[in-house]
Design a protein around this motif. Structure first.
Motif, PDB file in Angstrom:
ATOM      1  N   THR A   1      -0.343   3.684  16.186  1.00 24.83           N
ATOM      2  CA  THR A   1       0.792   3.547  16.392  1.00 24.83           C
ATOM      3  C   THR A   1       1.299   2.149  15.428  1.00 24.83           C
ATOM      4  O   THR A   1       0.437   1.610  14.905  1.00 24.83           O
ATOM      5  N   ASP A   2       2.650   1.822  15.650  1.00 24.65           N
ATOM      6  CA  ASP A   2       3.334   0.597  14.882  1.00 24.65           C
ATOM      7  C   ASP A   2       2.452  -0.679  15.254  1.00 24.65           C
ATOM      8  O   ASP A   2       2.257  -1.610  14.601  1.00 24.65           O
ATOM      9  N   ASP A   3       1.951  -0.393  16.495  1.00 25.58           N
ATOM     10  CA  ASP A   3       1.279  -1.845  17.168  1.00 25.58           C
ATOM     11  C   ASP A   3       0.194  -1.985  16.455  1.00 25.58           C
ATOM     12  O   ASP A   3      -0.119  -3.187  15.980  1.00 25.58           O
ATOM     13  N   GLY A   4      -0.687  -0.990  16.141  1.00 28.16           N
ATOM     14  CA  GLY A   4      -1.903  -1.120  15.152  1.00 28.16           C
ATOM     15  C   GLY A   4      -1.715  -1.582  14.147  1.00 28.16           C
ATOM     16  O   GLY A   4      -2.400  -2.622  13.579  1.00 28.16           O
ATOM     17  N   LEU A   5      -0.542  -1.266  13.272  1.00 29.64           N
ATOM     18  CA  LEU A   5      -0.437  -1.754  11.944  1.00 29.64           C
ATOM     19  C   LEU A   5      -0.135  -3.398  11.922  1.00 29.64           C
ATOM     20  O   LEU A   5      -0.119  -3.928  11.042  1.00 29.64           O
ATOM     21  N   ALA A   6       0.976  -3.422  13.043  1.00 34.32           N
ATOM     22  CA  ALA A   6       1.049  -4.891  13.109  1.00 34.32           C
ATOM     23  C   ALA A   6      -0.199  -5.809  13.207  1.00 34.32           C
ATOM     24  O   ALA A   6      -0.146  -6.736  12.754  1.00 34.32           O
ATOM     25  N   ALA A   7      -1.046  -5.438  14.252  1.00 30.75           N
ATOM     26  CA  ALA A   7      -2.181  -6.126  14.454  1.00 30.75           C
ATOM     27  C   ALA A   7      -3.011  -6.372  13.023  1.00 30.75           C
ATOM     28  O   ALA A   7      -3.557  -7.153  12.435  1.00 30.75           O
ATOM     29  N   LEU A   8      -3.230  -5.182  12.323  1.00 28.32           N
ATOM     30  CA  LEU A   8      -3.820  -4.822  10.988  1.00 28.32           C
ATOM     31  C   LEU A   8      -3.186  -5.913  10.108  1.00 28.32           C
ATOM     32  O   LEU A   8      -3.816  -6.660   9.425  1.00 28.32           O
TER      33      LEU A   8
ATOM     34  N   LEU B   1       5.803   0.239   9.157  1.00 24.46           N
ATOM     35  CA  LEU B   1       5.744   0.070   7.453  1.00 24.46           C
ATOM     36  C   LEU B   1       6.323  -1.482   7.414  1.00 24.46           C
ATOM     37  O   LEU B   1       5.900  -2.186   6.444  1.00 24.46           O
ATOM     38  N   GLY B   2       7.101  -1.745   8.095  1.00 19.49           N
ATOM     39  CA  GLY B   2       7.915  -3.010   7.941  1.00 19.49           C
ATOM     40  C   GLY B   2       6.574  -4.227   8.305  1.00 19.49           C
ATOM     41  O   GLY B   2       6.586  -5.176   7.418  1.00 19.49           O
ATOM     42  N   HIS B   3       5.587  -3.896   9.144  1.00 19.89           N
ATOM     43  CA  HIS B   3       4.475  -4.889   9.261  1.00 19.89           C
ATOM     44  C   HIS B   3       3.798  -4.758   8.061  1.00 19.89           C
ATOM     45  O   HIS B   3       3.179  -5.965   7.484  1.00 19.89           O
ATOM     46  N   LEU B   4       3.659  -3.634   7.458  1.00 15.75           N
ATOM     47  CA  LEU B   4       2.498  -3.604   6.137  1.00 15.75           C
ATOM     48  C   LEU B   4       3.223  -4.177   4.891  1.00 15.75           C
ATOM     49  O   LEU B   4       2.380  -4.729   4.063  1.00 15.75           O
ATOM     50  N   GLY B   5       4.350  -4.409   5.012  1.00 15.52           N
ATOM     51  CA  GLY B   5       5.127  -5.117   3.955  1.00 15.52           C
ATOM     52  C   GLY B   5       4.747  -6.496   3.703  1.00 15.52           C
ATOM     53  O   GLY B   5       4.984  -7.032   2.499  1.00 15.52           O
ATOM     54  N   SER B   6       3.834  -6.917   4.787  1.00 13.98           N
ATOM     55  CA  SER B   6       3.575  -8.406   4.698  1.00 13.98           C
ATOM     56  C   SER B   6       1.968  -8.430   3.815  1.00 13.98           C
ATOM     57  O   SER B   6       1.656  -9.422   3.513  1.00 13.98           O
ATOM     58  N   LEU B   7       1.657  -7.134   3.654  1.00  8.58           N
ATOM     59  CA  LEU B   7       0.004  -7.297   2.907  1.00  8.58           C
ATOM     60  C   LEU B   7       0.414  -7.042   1.239  1.00  8.58           C
ATOM     61  O   LEU B   7       0.676  -6.253   0.515  1.00  8.58           O
ATOM     62  N   GLU B   8       0.487  -8.363   0.787  1.00 10.26           N
ATOM     63  CA  GLU B   8       0.909  -8.601  -0.592  1.00 10.26           C
ATOM     64  C   GLU B   8      -0.139  -8.035  -1.587  1.00 10.26           C
ATOM     65  O   GLU B   8       0.106  -7.647  -2.663  1.00 10.26           O
TER      66      GLU B   8
END
Lengths: 517, 663
Positions: free
Chosen positions: B480-487, B510-517
């Motif tokens: 879920t989104d939490d997993g992506l946040a941790a990632l 996807l908002g969390h993924l936005g930090s993966l530059e």
């Protein structure tokens, strides 16, 4: 043809004893005779009987040996020895001469009729031309007929080449104790040899002597066991290989018939080069095929319409054991000539024709595509034209190859050579075209209201004129202008396409540089 | 740009004043020590001195767009390596103009990569080669239109040492001959997939280029004669002939008669090669180091094994994929080749725990083990691998469904150097990931189809594997989104991320993924819950995004594409099939994305024909690949299709019915 064949046979029978009667002729007056006769050959005049013409005349490249042989022949012809020709029949000669006379009269009549008509009619030029053509054809056939007849008139002349070895032998063996019976008018060998250096070089002279000395014994052996074929004096005489590329004359390199197991026929040059080989005995019209002649004969009367007359003449009519027949090229020194040391006979008349044309005649047919390749056999030209221009494998040195592997072998062999791509020459012309055409093209595209996508770079005109694709002609629309209005979204602040400065000068300089090339 | 500039300015503000006094040389040295391109960019942006130093010192350049190319070539006169493979809509004219504009600035250029630059033809290449006298390496691979003229243009570079012509489909023997004659010092050549080349060309190459060290003739229709020619190459070290079905044992025997320089041979997929041929090859080439025989052998005889044993000291890589093996065979290999570093046994039937343990017992140097689809192996095999191969770096276990977390535990404990592990379809759970998290060097982790993995497992990985570059979570639908946040928190270096069919993910994930530059490739296939909001955060945050897959993201609409159009400038490859896009959104997208080269847009039922026509016209010069419904073939204007093809675009027509929703 029939007459020619029979005369050949008689000639072969007769020629075994020709040698003793021939003389070595090196006199100046004889030489003039020879040149005359050659001239006559090149420009035969209608109605002229040419009994003394040697059927052989060498191409300009032929060596001085051949010239000598030729002289010998001429001499031979002018001193026929009646005692040799066992089949010499005065009756036959008379009938032949009568025939010739009739023929000449025919031609004369036709020509006269033309000249009289010329005076009468002014407007019938077309008809006249047709007539003239007809007459020319008639004349040609008559001339050929004359030659053949003349050949049969002088059976011992018929095959002068068969006498050549004897002549040569005479001149060669003069120094040896074992000479043939010589005529009194024969000159000493020294004489005959001394006029060689006059014509040629001293080295040629030495060469001749050497070859004479070395081949002496060999020939003696050969003379002791003469060639059984036809009893003629056709011992393979040692000769230099004067010519000629061993072309594919449709023959049988692997056949290897043992010498003597076949009959050698040698057609004359005229027979070989004659456009037709079958002639109507009544009107003289020539045909390429016997069947066509038989069809033609039907028009001359009912007697030619019988089934027997129209039937194909059977082969075994003459002899029970039809001997294997092979052909010899009349060109002395040719490997296909029966006097050649390594004589390789030709299998059929067609082979003879093709061989003679290819090897000893001018190449008069030029390929209209490449204008370089020439052929003497029209079929060769046609074969070439099928492939000409295609599959040309070209090296940077200009050499062309018919096959890629040949080209690659060549390239591998020579340093710095490289295969040339077929479009190499197109490139230059294209480059010059580019600058001329690019401007109008650009204008057109502008007037049509669509800008080429790369026109903003100022260089699109370079690829406007792509040789083979549509790239230059279909210019992709740029959507930036029209989307400014449609767009609800704000344009990105950072517009990547905006860099108008750097391209124009570079684009221009490229064009200039291109122009310099 | 301005935002980023300010940020970096404040970061480097303290040193900004002093930098100007340092000499360009020193600054150049500093820049040389910066490994990350982003860091160099930051320096360049905050200091003019650094910018000047960079301009004077920069050796390598990768250009993404055509427009700035002339300016870039002018401003970096010391360039040695130029990569134009990703340069959108590069064509002859622009390349030639850029090269001409650079003047003598390209004199130092040694390597040029033009892979997939299908718009470049011989004119551009001629100009390039003429301007670069010291050119040593050219890569033209996958320029499918390139032919003999292009090869001839490259052949003008007499000093060329390396050339790649992979899949230049029109190159024939003539082009190869041009290269062979023009570049006698050639050391590396790849003509893979140039199907027009024949034995004659290879023969000439062997005669003209005696310096060849590496040669790739894969998928050519050449026969044994070529190997005869190749065997005359005295310096050849590496020979790849994958998929050469005309080559058989006889050819290998010819090859074995050459010099001893050959070190690596690849005969994969050569249907007519058997172990007998390989045995004779080994017999002649005593110093063979690498032997790739994947998918070509059906059996292995004693002769081959005995010959293999003679390579004991040298052989390091052995690939036998697709071969039926037995325990005794693996044992023999293990005993014969002690120095193996890599072994490939993927899809080999008959691989058992016993076989693996007898193989690895003697091969303690093994670093890469490929056991893909060896479905009989269990934890026992992993135990013996872990016990013997302490140096293990790469382990591929796809479809080995009998293994579980216990085996993984052993591997993770004993092999601290593990960098890559493929556990696709192995049914591992969160516990396995907990053990794997010990491997802090892990770069590549593939967990596709492991549906029992949850956010918990991802959290374990994120906690310790900060170097992770590639993560595959295909159909891990418990995430879920939490997993992506941790990632996004723990693995900042991720470049490739596959989240296809993880359908619990929403916009906030996807908002969390936005930090993966550094994210370059992102696959979001069938994430039905994501909308334009999630897409926007990715488009804004993931600046490096090159490839994005949004197939069957039914909730993504024009607004999402609009966000991409405004922000994802580097996007090169995009899939938007089944998205709720209209013609307007599509036109906006295609006209804005300057780097887009490959778009798959099947089943866009909201887009009208005019929409397709306009959008494609807008993108025409740039597109290299297009996937689209067959139904459009007849309704799109023929000029457009002609134009696309003229620009080097390959269209893949999908034969499915054309459906409209708003006509």
């Amino acid at each position: 043809m029939e007459g020619g064949m029979s005369s050949l046979e008689t000639a072969m029978k007769a020629s075994s004893s020709v040698a003793s009667g021939t003389a070595r002729n090196a006199d100046p007056d004889q030489q003039t005779v020879r040149s005359n006769s050659v001239e006559q050959f090149y420009f035969p005049r209608p109605g002229q009987s040419l009994p003394g013409i040697p059927p052989f005349f060498g191409p300009p490249s032929s060596s001085l040996y051949l010239a000598n042989d030729n002289e010998a022949k001429v001499g031979n012809q002018f001193e026929p020895n009646p005692s040799q020709s066992t089949d010499w029949d005065p009756q036959a000669i008379v009938s032949n001469l009568t025939f010739l006379e009739q023929k000449i009269k025919q031609v004369k009549d036709v020509v006269q009729s033309i000249s009289s008509r010329e005076n009468q009619v002014a407007g019938g030029s077309c008809e006249l031309a047709a007539k003239q053509q007809l007459i020319t054809a008639d004349l040609t056939s008559i001339i050929i007929q004359l030659i053949t007849t003349a050949g049969s008139l002088l059976p011992s002349m018929k095959n002068p080449l068969s006498s050549n070895p004897a002549v040569r032998q005479l001149s060669n063996t003069l120094g040896s104790p074992m000479g043939f019976g010589m005529n009194a008018n024969q000159r000493p060998s020294v004489d005959s040899k001394t006029d060689i250096p006059d014509i040629g070089k001293a080295s040629g002279y030495e060469e001749l002597i050497n070859s004479l000395n070395t081949t002496q014994d060999e020939r003696d052996d050969l003379i002791k066991c003469p060639n059984p074929c036809g009893g003629e004096g056709s011992e393979p005489t040692p000769m230099e290989d004067h010519d000629v590329k061993e072309s594919d004359d449709g023959d049988h390199e692997g056949e290897n018939l043992p010498p003597g197991s076949y009959v050698v026929l040698q057609l004359e040059k005229e027979e070989i080069l004659a456009p037709h080989t079958h002639f109507c005995l009544i009107c003289g019209k020539g045909f390429k095929r016997d069947a066509n002649l038989r069809m033609h004969m039907r028009g001359h009367g009912d007697e030619y319409k019988t089934a027997a007359a129209l039937a194909k003449p059977t082969k075994d009519s003459g002899s029970d054991h039809a001997p294997v027949t092979r052909y010899s090229c009349p060109f002395v020194g040719c490997k296909r000539n029966k006097e050649h040391k390594k004589f390789q006979p030709l299998k059929t008349i067609l082979c003879v024709k093709n061989h003679y044309k290819r090897s000893h005649c001018d190449k008069s047919y030029t390929c209209s595509r490449c204008n370089t390749k020439k052929f003497s056999v029209i079929a060769d030209l046609k074969t070439h034209e099928k492939h000409c221009g295609r599959d040309k494998w070209l090296c940077s040195c200009g050499t062309t190859f018919s096959r890629k592997d040949k080209l690659f072998g060549h390239v591998a062999l020579f340093q710095g050579h490289t295969p040339a791509l077929p479009m190499d020459d197109v490139k230059v012309s294209e480059a010059s075209e580019q600058q001329q055409d690019s401007e109008p093209m650009n204008e057109i595209s502008r007037s049509m209201g669509c800008f080429p996508c790369s026109s903003s770079d100022g260089i699109s005109n370079l690829d406007m004129k792509m040789a083979d694709d549509a790239r230059g002609y279909y210019s992709p629309l740029s959507f930036d202008p029209c989307f400014g209005a449609l767009d609800d979204f704000t344009r990105p602040g950072f517009d990547i396409s905006e860099d108008p400065f750097s391209f124009l000068p570079s684009g221009c300089s490229y064009v200039q540089q291109n122009g310099d090339n | 740009m301005s935002r980023e500039g300010q940020k970096l300015d404040s970061a480097a503000g303290a040193g900004g004043v002093g930098i100007g006094v340092l000499s360009l040389d020193l600054l150049g040295q500093v820049l040389d020590r910066l490994r990350e391109p982003r860091d160099r960019k930051a320096c360049r942006l905050v200091s003019r001195a650094f910018e000047r130093a960079e301009a004077a010192h920069r050796r390598a350049l990768r250009v993404l767009r055509r427009e700035p190319l002339p300016r870039l070539l002018r401003s970096f006169p010391a360039l040695e390596r130029l990569d134009l493979s990703a340069c959108a809509s590069l064509d002859d004219g622009s390349l030639a103009a850029a090269v001409a504009g650079a003047g003598g600035g390209l004199a130092g250029l040694r390597r040029v990569c033009l892979a997939r630059a299908s718009g470049v033809g011989w004119r551009g290449l001629e100009a390039l080669v003429a301007a670069c006298p010291r050119l040593e390496a050219v890569d033209l691979s996958h320029c499918v239109g390139a032919g003999d003229r292009e090869a001839a243009a490259v052949a003008a570079a007499a000093g060329l040492r390396e050339l790649r012509l992979d899949k230049c489909l029109a190159v024939t023997d003539m082009g190869l001959a041009k290269v062979a004659v023009g570049c006698p010092r050639l050391e590396k050549l790849s003509v893979k997939w140039c199907r027009e080349i024949s034995d004659i060309g290879i023969d000439l190459l062997a005669k003209k280029c005696p310096e060849l060290r590496s040669l790739n003739i894969s998928y050519l229709k050449v026969g044994n004669e070529s190997l005869r020619s190749i065997s005359t190459l005295e310096k050849l070290e590496e020979l790849a002939m994958v998929g050469c079905s005309c080559i058989d044992d006889e050819g290998l025997e010819l090859l074995s008669k050459g010099s001893d320089s050959l070190q690596s041979v690849d005969v994969s997929r050569c249907d007519h090669v058997t172990y007998q041929g390989l045995a004779s090859l080994i017999d002649g080439r005593k110093f063979l180091q690498k032997l790739h025989a994947a998918d070509c052998l059906h059996e292995i005889g004693q002769r081959f094994l005995s010959k293999l044993a003679t390579l004991k000291e040298t052989l390091t890589v052995l690939k036998l994929d697709g071969l039926g093996v037995s325990d005794s065979l693996l044992q023999a290999i293990g005993e014969g080749c002690n120095h193996l570093v890599e072994i490939g046994l993927s899809k080999c039937s008959g691989v058992t725990d016993e076989g693996i343990s007898s193989l690895v017992a003697r091969c303690s140097d093994l670093r890469t083990i490929n056991l893909t689809c060896c479905n009989f192996i269990t934890n026992n095999a992993l135990h013996s691998i872990a016990d013997n191969c302490k140096m293990l770096e790469c382990l591929r276990l796809e479809s080995c469904s009998l293994i579980n977390d216990k085996g993984i535990k052993q591997i993770a404990t004993c092999c601290p150097n593990l960098k890559e592990i493929d556990l696709t379809d192995c049914g591992v759970n969160d516990a396995a990931l907990e053990y794997l998290a010990k491997c802090s060097e892990l770069r590549i982790l593939k967990l596709g189809l492991c549906s029992s993995i949850s956010d918990k497992g991802i959290a374990f990985i994120s906690s310790n594997c900060g170097k992770l570059v590639e993560l595959d979570l295909y159909r891990c639908n418990s995430i879920t989104d939490d997993g992506l946040a941790a990632l996004a928190n723990g693995c900042k270096k991720i470049k490739l991320l596959n989240l296809c069919y993880c359908n619990k993910i929403t916009d906030s994930g996807l908002g969390h993924l936005g930090s993966l530059e550094e994210l370059t490739n992102l696959e979001l296939r069938c994430l039905v819950r994501i909308t334009c909001i999630g897409i926007s955060s990715i488009a804004i945050g993931c600046k490096s995004l090159i490839e994005l897959d949004l197939k069957r993201c039914y909730s993504v609409d024009d607004a999402g594409l609009g966000a991409l159009a405004r922000n994802a400038f580097n996007l090169r490859q995009l899939t938007i099939s089944y998205c709720q896009v209209t013609g307007l959104g599509l036109c906006h997208l295609l006209s804005s994305l300057r780097c887009l080269q490959d778009i798959k847009m099947v089943h866009l039922s909201w887009v009208s024909i005019e929409g397709f026509e306009m959008a494609l016209r807008a993108a025409c010069g740039r597109l290299k690949k297009l996937k689209i419904l067959t139904g459009l073939k007849t309704v799109l204007s023929p000029e457009l299709l002609q134009m696309l093809q003229a620009c080097g675009c390959r269209i893949r027509w999908v034969n499915k019915p054309l459906v409209y929703k708003d006509c």
